[in-house]
Structures are given as C-alpha cells and as structure tokens.
Design an enzyme around this catalytic site. Structure first.
Site, PDB file in Angstrom:
ATOM      1  N   HIS A 185       5.194 -47.785 -22.872  1.00  0.00           N
ATOM      2  CA  HIS A 185       6.120 -48.892 -22.285  1.00  0.00           C
ATOM      3  C   HIS A 185       5.796 -50.129 -23.127  1.00  0.00           C
ATOM      4  O   HIS A 185       5.616 -51.149 -22.565  1.00  0.00           O
ATOM      5  CB  HIS A 185       5.677 -49.110 -20.892  1.00  0.00           C
ATOM      6  CG  HIS A 185       5.932 -47.850 -19.900  1.00  0.00           C
ATOM      7  ND1 HIS A 185       7.412 -47.841 -19.431  1.00  0.00           N
ATOM      8  CD2 HIS A 185       5.369 -46.874 -19.675  1.00  0.00           C
ATOM      9  CE1 HIS A 185       7.438 -46.810 -18.805  1.00  0.00           C
ATOM     10  NE2 HIS A 185       6.579 -46.185 -18.616  1.00  0.00           N
ATOM     11  N   ALA A 230      10.059 -31.236 -22.729  1.00  0.00           N
ATOM     12  CA  ALA A 230       8.897 -31.622 -22.545  1.00  0.00           C
ATOM     13  C   ALA A 230       8.042 -32.996 -22.978  1.00  0.00           C
ATOM     14  O   ALA A 230       7.139 -33.409 -22.778  1.00  0.00           O
ATOM     15  CB  ALA A 230       7.762 -30.516 -23.343  1.00  0.00           C
ATOM     16  N   GLY A 231       9.136 -33.887 -23.646  1.00  0.00           N
ATOM     17  CA  GLY A 231       8.516 -35.062 -24.001  1.00  0.00           C
ATOM     18  C   GLY A 231       8.216 -35.101 -25.453  1.00  0.00           C
ATOM     19  O   GLY A 231       7.506 -36.048 -25.831  1.00  0.00           O
ATOM     20  N   GLU A 282      22.331 -40.303 -29.665  1.00  0.00           N
ATOM     21  CA  GLU A 282      21.954 -40.359 -28.252  1.00  0.00           C
ATOM     22  C   GLU A 282      22.815 -41.075 -27.628  1.00  0.00           C
ATOM     23  O   GLU A 282      23.141 -41.045 -26.439  1.00  0.00           O
ATOM     24  CB  GLU A 282      20.412 -40.450 -28.296  1.00  0.00           C
ATOM     25  CG  GLU A 282      19.395 -39.521 -28.963  1.00  0.00           C
ATOM     26  CD  GLU A 282      18.770 -38.459 -28.186  1.00  0.00           C
ATOM     27  OE1 GLU A 282      18.909 -38.501 -27.002  1.00  0.00           O
ATOM     28  OE2 GLU A 282      17.921 -37.702 -28.769  1.00  0.00           O
ATOM     29  N   ASP A 314      11.477 -41.863 -31.655  1.00  0.00           N
ATOM     30  CA  ASP A 314      11.382 -40.451 -31.658  1.00  0.00           C
ATOM     31  C   ASP A 314      12.111 -39.980 -33.135  1.00  0.00           C
ATOM     32  O   ASP A 314      11.591 -39.159 -33.978  1.00  0.00           O
ATOM     33  CB  ASP A 314      12.158 -39.731 -30.851  1.00  0.00           C
ATOM     34  CG  ASP A 314      11.702 -39.982 -29.436  1.00  0.00           C
ATOM     35  OD1 ASP A 314      10.567 -40.403 -29.249  1.00  0.00           O
ATOM     36  OD2 ASP A 314      12.285 -39.720 -28.224  1.00  0.00           O
TER      37      ASP A 314
HETATM   38  P1  ADP Z   1      13.549 -33.661 -25.546  1.00  0.00           P
HETATM   39  O1  ADP Z   1      12.873 -34.515 -24.800  1.00  0.00           O
HETATM   40  O2  ADP Z   1      12.892 -32.272 -25.903  1.00  0.00           O
HETATM   41  O3  ADP Z   1      14.077 -34.417 -26.392  1.00  0.00           O
HETATM   42  P2  ADP Z   1      16.241 -33.709 -24.442  1.00  0.00           P
HETATM   43  O4  ADP Z   1      16.745 -33.479 -23.170  1.00  0.00           O
HETATM   44  O5  ADP Z   1      16.453 -35.123 -24.907  1.00  0.00           O
HETATM   45  O6  ADP Z   1      14.765 -33.487 -24.643  1.00  0.00           O
HETATM   46  O7  ADP Z   1      17.045 -32.629 -25.552  1.00  0.00           O
HETATM   47  C1  ADP Z   1      16.916 -31.395 -25.347  1.00  0.00           C
HETATM   48  C2  ADP Z   1      18.286 -30.622 -25.711  1.00  0.00           C
HETATM   49  O8  ADP Z   1      18.071 -30.973 -27.211  1.00  0.00           O
HETATM   50  C3  ADP Z   1      18.535 -29.331 -25.389  1.00  0.00           C
HETATM   51  O9  ADP Z   1      19.134 -29.466 -24.249  1.00  0.00           O
HETATM   52  C4  ADP Z   1      19.689 -29.041 -26.407  1.00  0.00           C
HETATM   53  O10 ADP Z   1      20.712 -29.638 -26.060  1.00  0.00           O
HETATM   54  C5  ADP Z   1      18.985 -29.533 -27.730  1.00  0.00           C
HETATM   55  N1  ADP Z   1      18.060 -28.752 -28.315  1.00  0.00           N
HETATM   56  C6  ADP Z   1      16.770 -28.713 -28.528  1.00  0.00           C
HETATM   57  N2  ADP Z   1      16.186 -27.768 -28.995  1.00  0.00           N
HETATM   58  C7  ADP Z   1      17.059 -26.979 -29.488  1.00  0.00           C
HETATM   59  C8  ADP Z   1      17.179 -25.667 -30.071  1.00  0.00           C
HETATM   60  N3  ADP Z   1      16.016 -25.004 -30.557  1.00  0.00           N
HETATM   61  N4  ADP Z   1      18.531 -25.080 -30.434  1.00  0.00           N
HETATM   62  C9  ADP Z   1      19.498 -25.717 -29.813  1.00  0.00           C
HETATM   63  N5  ADP Z   1      19.684 -26.795 -29.382  1.00  0.00           N
HETATM   64  C10 ADP Z   1      18.423 -27.526 -28.891  1.00  0.00           C
HETATM   65 MG    MG Z   2      15.390 -36.020 -26.446  1.00  0.00          MG
END
Ligand code: ADP
Ligand code: MG
Length: 382
Positions: free
Chosen positions: A33, A120-121, A157, A169
C-alpha cells in the site's frame, strides 16, 4: 518447466524453428500500500513463470495454443479482433499496445505454458504479458526498451483486462535479477538493485486460499483516507503531494484535524515506507534477522493500523512467529491471499507440516505452499 514439451507441441501444431522465451512472476518482500502513496516497493522476480515457443508466421494472424488450458485461439491484430478466451486477451493486448506505440509486429504462432499459480498474488498475468512483450520485441527487432515493455504489459491490464494495476508486477518481471530485489520508487520510477541472497533460509509463500469480498471497496477507502490526510497536511506544508513526503511529526500536527481512523491509516503508510528503506539497509549488510523483524512489523501494521488483514492471515502470521520463522507477513493488498515467509532451513520442514496441519484444523481447508527462489527477469532461452 520442461521446455521440450512446449517445443514438441509447437512442432506438432506449427512446425519447427520456434524460439523460446520466459518471464517470471514476482514476490514483494516488503512495502505494501505504498505505491499509490508515492513510496517504494521491493519486488523480486521468482523461479516460476510463463514459457512460450514463438515463431513469426508471415501473416497478420496470431495462432496460440495454451498447454495448461489445452485450448487454442486464433485472432487478428486489429482492435476489433479481441479474442474471447481470457488468456488470449493478454497476448492480444500486448500486440495492440505495441502497435499503438508505433511498433509493427507481424503475425506469429505460439505455444505457451506456465507454473505461476493463478490469482495467488504472484502475478501470473504480468509474467504472461512480459513474455510476449519481450518475445515480440526480440523477434521483430522493434527496439523497445525494457521499461517500455513493462508499460506495455501494464497498459494491457488497463485496456484489455480491466485491471487498473500499478507498474510493479511488470517491472519486476522484466527487470528481475538473480540474487537481487528491486527497490522501485513508485513516484519517480527510479530503481536500484538490492542484494538478496539469504543463505541458510528459504522463502516460502503460504496461500490461505481465501479472498474476502471486502478487498476492492476497502482498497478505495484506504486510498481516500490517505488523500484526506495529505489534504490536511497541505495547509501547513503545501509541498506535500503524497504521504511519501510526510514525516510522523507532520502527522502529529494534524492529529486533531483528521479522524482517528485516517490517522491510523496514514501512520501505517509513513512507517511502512521507512520500514522498507530500513530493510534495504539491512539487506545490504546481509542482516536477515533485521529484515525479518521488519516483515513482522509490516504484518502488524497491516493488521492493526491499516486493517487489511483477516483471521486466516493473522493465524498464519502467529504460527510463523511461534515456530521461530525469521520474517512473515501478508503479501499483497490484504483480505486474503498469501503470507511471505523467510524461514531458517533447519526449521522449514517442521514449519510447513505444522502450518498445514493447524491451518486445516482451524479453517477446514488446507493452505497451499509455494517455495520460491529469486530469479532472473524476461529472457530468450535459445
Ligand atoms: P495473478 O495474480 O496470478 O496475476 P490474474 O487474475 O491477474 O492473477 O491473472 C491470471 C490470468 O492470467 C489467468 O486467468 C489466465 O488468463 C492468465 N494466465 C496465467 N497463467 C497462465 C498460463 N499458464 N496459461 C495461460 N494463461 C495464463
Ligand atoms: Mg495479475
């Protein structure tokens, strides 16, 4: 990651000659934060990421196959060609953001896979964006620097996924360096590598697997509290723009002018920025015990002053302290997700066993455990 599987699948679908790229997820050791308060964060890239085999195909179409979803997507490069598949939107977004900046990537074929746990963050989405931003820049010789590649991921994003994230990130995914964390100044975007080589320790994330609904409304409220305190301080110190500029003394000056709640919120932020700077000094000296204490300090502040923790995370934090874990805190915005832990190797196995057992007994579901190492940023592999 077994990259041979990627190449085999690529050959099966599209033929030979693919180039392999990877880009990592990230952790943030301390500094939560602080970004929207103009402060610092301290992320590091991890040894989990997204891998992609990519090859230009001489058309203006993109053909992608996700090994993890066992699904394919084909789409063009115009704004109207937005694919329906969630995972493909990230690839499309990166392509569009490159084009918006004047870059001219061609069409390509790709097979991708990853080992960053989703949601998972650990920022699997930034790993995905950075992989393709880096790959296209390299394959089509676009001459975009790493910083702009990070911005391309962030804009993806914002504009194609609807997540209004900061730059941390993508920045960590592109600038990660083995044995180092990155102290990123969220106001100036200047950065500095800080050594992180905790011999005799392991870094492990414990995922509570909970996500409390409060998260987004509470986030906005926290931001508003910070803004109100800055507005009050401005009467005496017109130069204050962010809590980053303020001291605890200045906060005391406005104590009777702001609500008790706003006061606590601002106190956390001002202390957290200082904690991060102190932790960097300790890292430079290799004093991981001092770093760990700062991590506990962050958890305490997030729980008691910023009030963004929850029972599950406090439980994990208490367990860590009881078992002699050197540092532990909630990672990310709060209200769920993971704790990040700096654990002496000699205590690691017992800590994991006991944590899984006690957490499951208390909350009825097992946490997930992700050991991580700090690794390198986006790169080409062959
Ligand atoms: P995070 O906190 O992990 O960034 P998000 O919700 O922002 O979580 O992003 C997750 C999304 O990224 C998934 O729903 C998918 O669309 C994409 N993604 C992540 N890993 C993969 C993967 N190994 N193959 C395809 N898409 C992926
Ligand atoms: Mg994300």
């Amino acid at each position: 990651m077994n990259t041979q599987i990627l190449l085999d699948q690529f050959s099966l679908l599209y033929g030979s000659g693919a180039v392999l790229y990877t880009s990592p997820g990230r952790v943030n050791l301390i500094g939560e934060h602080t970004d929207y308060n103009g402060g610092f964060v301290l992320p590091g890239a991890i040894d989990k990421g997204i891998w992609a085999a990519v090859k230009p195909n001489g058309t203006s179409k993109i053909n992608a196959f996700s090994l993890d979803y066992k699904a394919s997507a084909s789409f063009g490069m115009e704004e109207a060609d937005l694919p329906a598949e969630g995972w493909a939107k990230y690839i499309f977004g990166v392509v569009r953001e490159i084009i918006k900046r004047g870059g001219k990537p061609g069409g390509f074929d790709t097979v991708l896979a990853g080992d960053v746990p989703l949601g998972a963050g650990l920022s699997s989405s930034a790993a995905l964006e950075s992989t393709f931003a880096f790959a296209l820049n390299d394959l089509f010789s676009l001459g975009i620097d790493r910083f702009e590649l990070a911005k391309i991921g962030q804009a993806t994003e914002h504009n194609y996924v609807g997540v209004k994230c900061g730059i941390m990130d993508q920045f960590a995914s592109l600038f990660g360096k083995e044995g180092h964390l990155i102290r990123l100044d969220c106001r100036s975007l200047e950065y500095e590598y800080v050594p992180f080589d905790p011999k005799g320790y392991k870094v492990v994330l414990i995922d509570s697997m909970v996500k409390h609904e409060l998260a987004s409304s509470a986030y906005n409220k926290r931001r508003e509290s910070c803004e109100r305190v800055v507005a009050s301080m401005k009467k005496r110190h017109p130069e204050v723009q962010f809590l980053r500029d303020a001291s605890l003394n200045w906060l005391e000056e406005v104590k009777t002018e702001v609500s008790a709640e706003d006061f606590m919120r601002a106190k956390y932020v001002i202390e957290e920025i200082q904690r991060l700077l102190d932790a960097c000094e300790s890292l430079k000296k290799g004093d991981y015990v001092a770093v760990g204490e700062k991590m506990y300090g962050t958890h305490h502040g997030m729980s008691k002053l910023y009030e963004v923790s929850c029972d599950e995370l406090d439980f994990l934090n208490d367990l860590a302290r009881e078992q002699g874990v050197t540092g532990s805190r909630v990672m990310g915005g709060g209200f769920g997700g993971c704790t990040i832990n700096l654990v002496p190797e000699s205590k690691y196995d017992a800590f994991i066993d006991r944590t899984v057992k006690d957490f499951t007994a208390r909350f009825g579901s097992a946490p997930k455990v992700y050991p991580v190492k700090i690794g390198a940023g986006a790169r080409r592999l062959n």
